[in-house]
Write a protein that holds these residues in place. Structure first.
Motif, short mmCIF file in Angstrom:
data_model
loop_
_atom_site.label_atom_id
_atom_site.label_comp_id
_atom_site.label_asym_id
_atom_site.label_seq_id
_atom_site.Cartn_x
_atom_site.Cartn_y
_atom_site.Cartn_z
N LYS A 34 -0.38 46.13 44.66
CA LYS A 34 -1.26 47.01 44.33
C LYS A 34 -0.42 48.10 43.58
CE LYS A 34 -5.41 49.85 45.54
NZ LYS A 34 -6.16 50.31 46.64
N ARG A 35 -0.70 48.07 42.20
CA ARG A 35 0.12 49.28 41.47
C ARG A 35 -0.68 49.60 40.32
NH1 ARG A 35 4.98 46.50 43.25
NH2 ARG A 35 5.51 47.99 45.19
N THR A 36 -0.39 50.60 39.60
CA THR A 36 -0.77 51.00 38.10
C THR A 36 0.61 50.63 37.35
OG1 THR A 36 -2.18 52.63 38.93
CG2 THR A 36 -1.39 52.89 36.83
N ILE A 37 0.32 49.79 36.48
CA ILE A 37 1.39 49.64 35.63
C ILE A 37 0.96 49.72 33.94
CG2 ILE A 37 2.29 47.63 36.93
CD1 ILE A 37 1.15 45.48 35.12
N HIS A 38 1.79 49.93 33.08
CA HIS A 38 1.65 50.21 31.74
C HIS A 38 1.88 48.76 31.05
CE1 HIS A 38 1.06 52.72 28.27
NE2 HIS A 38 2.02 51.94 27.71
N ILE A 39 0.83 48.24 30.27
CA ILE A 39 0.75 47.10 29.34
C ILE A 39 1.11 47.61 28.13
CG2 ILE A 39 -0.36 45.20 28.80
CD1 ILE A 39 0.28 44.93 31.63
N ARG A 40 2.28 47.01 27.60
CA ARG A 40 2.55 47.38 26.24
C ARG A 40 2.07 46.07 25.49
NH1 ARG A 40 5.61 51.49 26.74
NH2 ARG A 40 7.05 51.80 28.70
N PRO A 41 1.65 46.54 24.18
CA PRO A 41 1.20 45.48 23.05
C PRO A 41 2.41 44.46 22.82
CG PRO A 41 0.69 47.44 22.39
CD PRO A 41 1.45 47.88 23.51
N ASN A 42 2.03 43.22 22.91
CA ASN A 42 2.96 42.24 22.43
C ASN A 42 4.18 41.92 23.26
OD1 ASN A 42 1.23 41.66 20.08
ND2 ASN A 42 2.22 43.37 19.08
N GLN A 43 4.04 42.44 24.38
CA GLN A 43 5.22 42.24 25.70
C GLN A 43 4.85 41.92 26.74
OE1 GLN A 43 7.45 45.95 25.93
NE2 GLN A 43 7.97 46.25 23.83
N THR A 44 5.69 41.16 27.38
CA THR A 44 5.14 40.46 28.66
C THR A 44 5.80 41.34 29.94
OG1 THR A 44 5.31 38.08 27.68
CG2 THR A 44 5.40 38.41 30.19
N THR A 45 5.06 41.76 30.78
CA THR A 45 5.23 42.42 31.93
C THR A 45 5.17 41.36 33.15
OG1 THR A 45 4.35 44.25 31.13
CG2 THR A 45 4.72 44.26 33.59
N THR A 46 6.49 41.13 33.91
CA THR A 46 6.63 40.38 34.98
C THR A 46 6.27 40.99 36.32
OG1 THR A 46 8.15 38.91 33.69
CG2 THR A 46 8.07 38.61 35.94
N ILE A 47 5.48 40.56 36.99
CA ILE A 47 5.06 40.95 38.31
C ILE A 47 5.85 40.16 39.43
CG2 ILE A 47 3.09 41.86 40.15
CD1 ILE A 47 1.59 42.54 37.43
N PHE A 48 6.65 40.87 40.29
CA PHE A 48 7.46 40.10 41.35
C PHE A 48 6.38 40.38 42.61
CE2 PHE A 48 10.66 40.69 38.34
CZ PHE A 48 11.33 39.62 38.08
N GLY A 93 -2.76 44.28 18.86
CA GLY A 93 -2.63 43.17 19.81
C GLY A 93 -2.70 43.19 21.35
N VAL A 94 -2.41 42.36 21.94
CA VAL A 94 -2.72 42.53 23.46
C VAL A 94 -1.25 42.29 24.07
CG1 VAL A 94 -4.93 41.44 23.52
CG2 VAL A 94 -3.03 39.91 23.71
N GLY A 95 -1.29 42.68 25.32
CA GLY A 95 -0.05 42.69 26.15
C GLY A 95 -0.17 41.39 27.05
N PHE A 96 1.04 41.01 27.76
CA PHE A 96 0.78 40.05 28.73
C PHE A 96 1.29 40.43 30.01
CE2 PHE A 96 1.20 38.34 24.38
CZ PHE A 96 0.14 37.63 24.21
N VAL A 97 0.79 39.47 31.17
CA VAL A 97 1.48 39.74 32.47
C VAL A 97 1.58 38.28 32.89
CG1 VAL A 97 -1.02 40.01 33.32
CG2 VAL A 97 1.08 41.04 34.56
N THR A 98 2.61 38.23 33.64
CA THR A 98 2.83 36.84 34.37
C THR A 98 3.33 37.32 35.77
OG1 THR A 98 4.22 34.66 34.07
CG2 THR A 98 5.15 36.77 33.60
N PHE A 99 3.25 36.33 36.78
CA PHE A 99 3.29 36.62 38.22
C PHE A 99 4.37 35.76 38.79
CE2 PHE A 99 -0.84 37.76 37.07
CZ PHE A 99 -0.81 38.92 37.55
N VAL A 100 5.30 36.08 39.47
CA VAL A 100 6.51 35.30 40.10
C VAL A 100 6.56 35.67 41.52
CG1 VAL A 100 8.91 34.97 39.97
CG2 VAL A 100 7.62 35.31 37.70
N ALA A 101 7.02 34.53 42.31
CA ALA A 101 7.03 34.96 43.72
C ALA A 101 8.12 33.76 44.39
CB ALA A 101 5.78 34.79 44.43
N ASN A 102 8.42 34.05 45.52
CA ASN A 102 9.23 33.10 46.36
C ASN A 102 8.38 31.70 46.68
OD1 ASN A 102 11.68 34.60 46.32
ND2 ASN A 102 11.11 35.83 48.10
N ASP A 103 7.17 31.96 46.98
CA ASP A 103 6.34 31.09 47.17
C ASP A 103 5.11 30.85 46.34
OD1 ASP A 103 7.70 30.26 49.75
OD2 ASP A 103 6.48 32.31 50.54
N PRO A 104 5.24 29.81 45.31
CA PRO A 104 4.29 29.73 44.20
C PRO A 104 2.84 29.36 44.90
CG PRO A 104 5.71 28.00 43.95
CD PRO A 104 6.25 29.09 45.19
#
Length: 110
Positions: A94-108, A33-44
């Protein structure tokens, strides 16, 4: 005679689309499968996201003060990914992150 050719051509196109679509889903399932990423901030806002050095997509950012707000998810291949996020031409993450299958990684974003 012309009508038979049109029907045969449409049938062939439909079969091609169906077979291609089925194969794509099977590939994702077998490969983990694929992994997912979502983005969150104080100022959308909308940001430019670069994955592994290639400009990949524009992403919508969810407001951190509104936890029930819908946060768009963007699918990525699993594994180590170099992610750079830019807003108005300025790099804000700017970072290196690990994307896991079928999981969502939230980036602040700050």
């Amino acid at each position: 005679m012309e009508m038979k050719k049109i029907i045969a051509l449409c049938t062939g196109c439909l079969l091609t689309l169906l077979l291609t679509g089925c194969w794509g889903g099977y590939y994702n399932e077998v490969s983990g499968g694929v992994g997912f990423v979502t983005f969150v901030a104080n100022d959308p806002a909308t940001v430019d996201v670069t994955i592994d050095g290639v400009r990949f997509f524009r992403a919508k950012v969810r407001d951190v003060s509104r936890p029930n707000q819908y946060a768009p998810k963007y699918d990525l291949r699993p594994g180590r990914r170099n992610i750079r996020v830019q807003w108005n031409g300025r790099t804000i993450y700017k970072r290196t992150i690990h994307i896991r299958p079928n999981q969502t990684t939230t980036i602040f974003l700050r």
